[in-house]
Design an enzyme around this catalytic site. Structure first.
Site, short mmCIF file in Angstrom:
data_model
loop_
_atom_site.label_atom_id
_atom_site.label_comp_id
_atom_site.label_asym_id
_atom_site.label_seq_id
_atom_site.Cartn_x
_atom_site.Cartn_y
_atom_site.Cartn_z
N GLU A 295 -28.00 14.12 -43.34
CA GLU A 295 -26.80 14.52 -42.59
C GLU A 295 -26.36 13.40 -41.65
OE1 GLU A 295 -25.38 16.96 -43.80
OE2 GLU A 295 -27.11 17.69 -44.93
N TYR A 395 -24.97 14.16 -56.06
CA TYR A 395 -26.02 13.59 -55.20
C TYR A 395 -26.89 12.62 -55.99
CZ TYR A 395 -24.95 17.53 -52.06
OH TYR A 395 -24.32 18.43 -51.23
#
Length: 631
Positions: A295, A395
């Protein structure tokens, strides 16, 4: 489609198919949200104001909405007529505001209120919170749910600074920098860095904070605060320092985190200044702190440099996974140096490559389980939402693409200067895959690497389905122990009686996950006798007692895929009960599929019905589809 024909464009020509707005007609100079949180009505109401530049003498403003009540519209503070058009599934209802005069600069304001169908918000009754003091609210706007919270140009192509003003009876956080406010139950925030609508975030409830670094605070409900602080305080500043060295200075000033209730549907959401994160990270062993590295990496990839449409989502997530693994490797290298190890750089690379091996296995597994059209790097989202296409593909296939480019271009010594150039060039901007490729040529061609880039099969990488056209050569030293133990179980008859709990005592968490994951794959291809599963449960009893959600999920995946268990068996009942405690889609979606496909479909549906009210609207909708309840 030929990738090379789409290169050399100053700005992306990609039209976002997931917005009904006329976003290309305007530049948003400033956005302001004035909000009122009502826990009694379970809604958020208020006014959104946009300062716009009319770029094409456009005669109307069209904004995205979804299940919003629109009360009034204003142009330059004068009330005007508006039309909320019929809903166009799955993208919502366009809000059309006609402009009486075509001027270059204008201000649009809309008064609105959310409804019970708002997909961006979840209200939680106080009895369902951990502190049981007051109700709780949090948002999740990615990918296209901001339009259910407020009217907007709901596309990552549009970025602007935001001002937030919120009235709420409970402590409130938003995706901006707090500004002192003397009004009771009123909170102000400024976000001077331009962000897209999907990064607007709000949370309100019984919240407390504690420091986890010199520029980081963790917030959560008070009963959980000490555990959350311990989980993150060791690593947070180290992550920031390593990331800044890799890319450039962190410019959002503060990096804070909010640990949400269990219904939060993701591992983390990179809301600027305040990452929203799942409580499944609080594993009491710091093993899941890697999510915070991910993050944090979004502070550059995604938040500063953004995919211009969700069809190019891999630009956000592939880059972020790449940076996450570089950060984790960098921290491991730093810690090895502190311990006095001579080859500390190698120690970091071992960690990075081991994480990449886990990711590659996830990629291979994902390709087997999702519709083939969603295994491409560049999606086609003309008739479906980004939530429908969401998986690990952007991803892990995105990471594999970048790792491949790093490899063929000469390693990190060659790739790192490009990385810094890329993130500087597109800072505050949104781009597509073709601009990314063009930037590679722009940077590496003068360095004599045009032939290398010309040899890349761009079309297969971007549009090809399935696993990438590349077999990575990862450092397997940390993985080899896991593979050896897996192979020992594969030859169970020869090794019977030679297994013990000590086999796995020295494993760190990711080694447990690799062992369990590769064993599951092995047994899926050649199912062993029930005796083998019984021996696994007896010998490795610590897996049955685990509190780490990653291990719980992997262990049950291994066992239940044996198809040896009935709905009434204790292991099945325990797993079904556990599903009611985790709203994170990483665990909830495959968990319900596991029950449906390998135990009993009726049990899966009954379990979901039992816990449905606990889940976030996004998770609820996706599990319903997975279980065939919407057909």
């Amino acid at each position: 489609m030929n990738v090379n024909e789409l290169r050399s464009r100053a700005a992306s020509q990609e039209q976002d198919p997931c917005t009904l707005s006329n976003y290309r007609g305007f530049e948003v100079v400033q956005s302001s949200l004035d909000l009122n949180v009502s826990f009694e009505k379970k809604n958020v109401s208020g006014t959104v104001t946009y300062e716009l530049k009319n770029l094409k003498s456009t005669t109307e403003v069209v904004l995205d909405t979804s299940f919003l009540d629109i009360e009034q519209a204003f142009v330059d503070e004068k009330a005007v007529d508006f039309k909320l058009e019929a809903r166009k599934e799955p993208f919502g209802s366009p809000l059309v505001i006609k402009l009486a005069n075509v001027v270059e600069k204008l201000k649009i304001s809309i008064k609105f209120a959310t409804t019970e169908n708002c997909s961006a918000l979840q209200f939680i009754d106080k009895e369902a919170t951990d502190s049981k003091v007051c109700d709780y609210l949090f948002s999740q706007c990615q990918a296209i749910h901001a339009r259910s919270l407020f009217p907007c140009f709901d596309t990552p192509a549009v970025k602007s600074p935001y001002s937030f003003h919120v009235k709420s009876p409970s402590y409130t956080l938003m995706s901006g920098r707090p500004v002192e406010c003397s009004e009771e139950n009123t909170y102000r925030f400024e976000q001077p860095i331009p962000i897209p609508s999907y990064l607007v975030a709000i949370a309100s409830g019984n919240l407390a904070g504690a420091p986890i670094g010199p520029r980081s605070t963790v917030y959560t409900e008070p009963p959980n605060l000490k555990a959350c602080q311990w989980e993150f305080e060791k690593d947070m500043e180290n992550f920031l320092v390593v990331a800044e060295d890799l890319i450039y200075k962190y410019e959002w000033l503060k990096y804070d985190a909010l640990i949400l209730p269990s219904s939060f549907p993701y591992g983390g959401m990179e809301n600027p200044n305040i990452t929203f994160a799942t409580p499944t990270l609080i594993s009491k062993d710091r093993s899941q702190v890697k999510v915070m590295a991910h993050e944090l990496a979004h502070s550059w990839s995604g938040n500063l440099v953004t995919n211009c449409t969700w069809e190019h989502f891999w630009l956000n997530e592939g880059w972020t996974v790449y940076l996450e693994r570089r950060i984790l490797g960098g921290v491991a290298s730093y810690e090895a140096k502190q311990r006095g190890e001579k080859d500390y750089v190698d120690a970091g690379e071992k960690v990075r490559h081991f994480a990449a091996i886990l990711g590659w296995n996830d990629l291979v597994d994902t390709v087997k389980t999702i519709p083939s059209q969603y295994t491409r790097l560049v999606w086609d989202l003309k008739t479906v939402t980004p939530d429908d296409a969401f998986s690990k593909i952007p991803y892990e296939k995105g990471f594999s693409f970048l790792f491949y480019l790093e490899t063929v271009l000469g390693g990190t010594d060659e790739f790192d200067p490009f990385m810094k150039h890329y993130f500087k060039k597109y800072r505050y901007k949104s781009l597509d895959s073709y601009q990314f490729i063009d930037t590679l040529y722009e940077f590496f061609e003068p360095k004599g690497k045009k032939d290398v880039l010309d040899s890349v099969d761009w079309n297969t990488w971007l549009y090809g389905e399935g696993v990438p056209p590349f077999t990575p050569k990862y450092d397997t030293r940390l993985a080899d122990e896991c593979y050896h133990l897996r192979d020992k179980w594969a030859a169970y008859e020869q090794n019977k009686g030679q297994f013990s709990a000590s086999d796995i005592e020295h494993f760190e968490v990711n080694q447990h996950l690799l062992f369990l994951g590769t064993l599951t794959e092995l047994f899926s291809n050649k199912k062993p006798a029930p005796e083998v599963y019984e021996e696994l449960r007896k010998v490795y009893h610590q897996y049955s007692e685990a509190s780490n959600c990653e291990i719980i999920a992997s262990w049950n995946d291994l066992l239940l895929k044996s198809e040896n268990f009935k709905p009434s068996d204790k292991i099945v009942q325990n797993f079904a009960t556990w599903l009611g405690t985790v709203g994170r889609m990483k665990f909830a979606r495959p968990g319900y599929k596991l029950l449906k496909d390998y135990v009993d479909k009726d049990l899966a549906i009954a379990t979901f019905r039992k816990f449905e009210s606990r889940y976030h609207p996004i998770c609820k909708a996706m599990v319903r589809k997975d279980l065939g309840l919407d057909s």
